[in-house]
Motif scaffolding. Structure first.
Motif, mmCIF file in Angstrom:
data_model
loop_
_atom_site.group_PDB
_atom_site.id
_atom_site.type_symbol
_atom_site.label_atom_id
_atom_site.label_comp_id
_atom_site.label_asym_id
_atom_site.label_seq_id
_atom_site.Cartn_x
_atom_site.Cartn_y
_atom_site.Cartn_z
ATOM 1 N N SER A 2 0.835 -1.200 0.000
ATOM 2 C CA SER A 2 0.000 0.000 0.000
ATOM 3 C C SER A 2 0.864 1.243 0.000
ATOM 4 O O SER A 2 1.972 1.249 0.545
ATOM 5 C CB SER A 2 -0.915 0.003 1.223
ATOM 6 O OG SER A 2 -0.140 -0.012 2.405
ATOM 7 N N ARG A 118 -5.793 11.345 -4.000
ATOM 8 C CA ARG A 118 -6.207 10.034 -4.487
ATOM 9 C C ARG A 118 -5.000 9.337 -5.112
ATOM 10 O O ARG A 118 -4.201 9.968 -5.797
ATOM 11 C CB ARG A 118 -7.320 10.161 -5.538
ATOM 12 C CG ARG A 118 -8.637 10.665 -4.977
ATOM 13 C CD ARG A 118 -9.270 9.626 -4.068
ATOM 14 N NE ARG A 118 -10.575 10.063 -3.570
ATOM 15 C CZ ARG A 118 -10.762 10.724 -2.458
ATOM 16 N NH1 ARG A 118 -9.709 11.072 -1.701
ATOM 17 N NH2 ARG A 118 -11.972 11.081 -2.059
ATOM 18 N N THR A 120 -2.928 7.353 -7.815
ATOM 19 C CA THR A 120 -3.048 7.183 -9.260
ATOM 20 C C THR A 120 -3.221 5.700 -9.576
ATOM 21 O O THR A 120 -2.728 4.833 -8.854
ATOM 22 C CB THR A 120 -1.802 7.722 -9.977
ATOM 23 O OG1 THR A 120 -0.630 7.038 -9.475
ATOM 24 C CG2 THR A 120 -1.644 9.210 -9.729
ATOM 25 N N GLU A 122 -5.904 2.631 -11.913
ATOM 26 C CA GLU A 122 -7.133 2.343 -12.660
ATOM 27 C C GLU A 122 -8.382 2.817 -11.926
ATOM 28 O O GLU A 122 -9.324 3.311 -12.555
ATOM 29 C CB GLU A 122 -7.216 0.840 -12.937
ATOM 30 C CG GLU A 122 -6.146 0.327 -13.893
ATOM 31 C CD GLU A 122 -6.303 -1.140 -14.191
ATOM 32 O OE1 GLU A 122 -7.269 -1.742 -13.666
ATOM 33 O OE2 GLU A 122 -5.490 -1.690 -14.946
ATOM 34 N N ALA A 123 -8.405 2.679 -10.600
ATOM 35 C CA ALA A 123 -9.598 3.073 -9.850
ATOM 36 C C ALA A 123 -9.858 4.573 -9.979
ATOM 37 O O ALA A 123 -10.991 5.002 -10.250
ATOM 38 C CB ALA A 123 -9.440 2.695 -8.376
ATOM 39 N N THR A 124 -8.830 5.379 -9.802
ATOM 40 C CA THR A 124 -8.984 6.831 -9.941
ATOM 41 C C THR A 124 -9.292 7.216 -11.380
ATOM 42 O O THR A 124 -10.093 8.126 -11.629
ATOM 43 C CB THR A 124 -7.702 7.547 -9.467
ATOM 44 O OG1 THR A 124 -7.433 7.181 -8.113
ATOM 45 C CG2 THR A 124 -7.853 9.057 -9.555
ATOM 46 N N THR A 125 -8.677 6.529 -12.327
ATOM 47 C CA THR A 125 -8.943 6.804 -13.740
ATOM 48 C C THR A 125 -10.410 6.559 -14.079
ATOM 49 O O THR A 125 -11.048 7.366 -14.765
ATOM 50 C CB THR A 125 -8.043 5.931 -14.634
ATOM 51 O OG1 THR A 125 -6.675 6.195 -14.333
ATOM 52 C CG2 THR A 125 -8.292 6.233 -16.110
ATOM 53 N N GLU A 126 -10.962 5.440 -13.592
ATOM 54 C CA GLU A 126 -12.369 5.123 -13.870
ATOM 55 C C GLU A 126 -13.310 6.141 -13.233
ATOM 56 O O GLU A 126 -14.305 6.550 -13.846
ATOM 57 C CB GLU A 126 -12.680 3.718 -13.366
ATOM 58 C CG GLU A 126 -12.006 2.617 -14.172
ATOM 59 C CD GLU A 126 -12.304 1.237 -13.625
ATOM 60 O OE1 GLU A 126 -13.061 1.164 -12.631
ATOM 61 O OE2 GLU A 126 -11.793 0.253 -14.177
ATOM 62 N N LYS A 127 -13.005 6.569 -12.009
ATOM 63 C CA LYS A 127 -13.860 7.557 -11.349
ATOM 64 C C LYS A 127 -13.826 8.889 -12.087
ATOM 65 O O LYS A 127 -14.869 9.534 -12.278
ATOM 66 C CB LYS A 127 -13.412 7.730 -9.896
ATOM 67 C CG LYS A 127 -13.738 6.546 -9.005
ATOM 68 C CD LYS A 127 -13.322 6.802 -7.571
ATOM 69 C CE LYS A 127 -13.666 5.606 -6.679
ATOM 70 N NZ LYS A 127 -13.236 5.834 -5.269
ATOM 71 N N GLN A 130 -15.845 8.618 -15.317
ATOM 72 C CA GLN A 130 -17.291 8.651 -15.088
ATOM 73 C C GLN A 130 -17.780 10.071 -14.787
ATOM 74 O O GLN A 130 -18.827 10.499 -15.276
ATOM 75 C CB GLN A 130 -17.647 7.723 -13.934
ATOM 76 C CG GLN A 130 -17.450 6.248 -14.251
ATOM 77 C CD GLN A 130 -17.633 5.356 -13.038
ATOM 78 O OE1 GLN A 130 -17.934 5.844 -11.947
ATOM 79 N NE2 GLN A 130 -17.437 4.060 -13.202
#
Length: 302
Positions: A2, A118, A120, A122-127, A130
């Motif tokens: 993490s 946040r 960096t 995939e999770a932040t990219t997807e949010k 959207q």
């Protein structure tokens, strides 16, 4: 493994500082966007803005704020010195980059307005994708009234100064919006070169006005040294840049509208995948044939 909490590496008051610097970098980007040639409209406004006494001092002041804040960040960040220096150079050369990074920004983290820090990936990219999807579709749709104004007002809108000015402001807004979205998405993407390749049309939309502006600078610099015919060709070439920009916008609009309809977008993706699988099968067949032709003949025992 993490990532460490950014609160341990960012100095107190960092959120307010990043919000203020975001406003500074965005103001710099808007001023640059206002003087870029986004089309045949707004030429007189652009010339007035470039010639106005306050424009260059304000632009220089915004740049100086970015540089000074970056210098202070060299003594506040927890990253390696070379990383902080590299980010300082990038933001000094391109002040709008201060919206997404700073010399003191912890590696692997991105500060977002209204959301804070946040990680960096995939999770932040997807949010981000959207949240920005609908605003960017609406912003891209503005190209339609721009094209309508240019068609009804004439190619250069010379007889419609107010319409020309409004058209220039709208195209400037589109360009700024695309630039901001692209910077944020690249900053959040885990594989930045891959994102740029995937969204090459957005990169073209951002770069075409810059190329047109450099062409315009050369044109004005040598205007007294060239004949009228060459100057006319220069204007036509600049018009070609702007038309390419609008075609790129229309192409981007088509892609974004497809993504808003999941069923149609899924069908398009399935068609693309089928085509790629067919091409992959063909390539494997060719590779097997090439291997058979180049493999040495097996020796038979005597």
């Amino acid at each position: 493994m993490s990532l460490p909490s950014p609160a341990a590496t960012v100095p107190q008051g960092g959120h307010f500082r990043h919000a203020a610097m975001l406003a500074v970098a965005l103001a710099f980007l808007v001023l640059v966007g206002l003087v870029l040639p986004h089309g045949d409209s707004g030429e007189s406004f652009r010339e007035w803005l470039l010639a106005h006494a306050w424009f260059r001092p304000v632009l220089f002041s915004l740049w100086a704020v970015v540089v000074l804040e970056g210098l202070l960040g060299l003594f506040q960040g927890a990253n390696a010195r070379i990383v902080r220096v590299r980010r300082l150079v990038l933001t000094a050369l391109l002040p709008p980059l201060r919206m997404i990074t700073a010399s003191s920004t912890p590696c692997g983290w991105l500060w977002l307005p209204g959301a804070g820090w946040r990680p960096t990936g995939e999770a932040t990219t997807e949010k981000l994708e959207q949240k920005l999807a609908l605003p960017m579709v609406i912003l891209t749709l503005l190209v339609l009234p721009v094209l309508g104004a240019e068609l009804t007002g004439g190619e250069t809108l010379e007889n419609h100064p107010r319409m020309a000015l409004a058209t220039h402001f709208i195209t400037c807004l589109i360009w700024v919006g695309f630039t901001v979205e692209f910077l944020w998405m690249v900053a959040a993407a885990p594989d930045k070169p891959a994102y740029c390749l995937k969204n090459w049309i957005n990169l073209i939309i951002i770069l075409l006005p810059l190329f047109a502006f450099l062409r315009a600078l050369n044109m004005f610099r040598f205007a007294r040294m060239v004949r009228a015919g060459k100057l006319l060709r220069a204007y036509r070439l600049r018009g070609l840049w702007t038309r390419l920009w609008k075609l790129a916008l229309l192409f981007n609009l088509f892609e974004r509208l497809q993504q808003r309809d999941p069923a149609k977008y899924r069908a398009v993706l399935e068609k693309k995948i089928a085509g790629l699988e067919k091409e992959l099968t063909s390539l494997r067949t060719k590779l097997d044939s090439a291997r058979q032709e180049t493999s040495p003949p097996s020796s038979t025992p005597t």
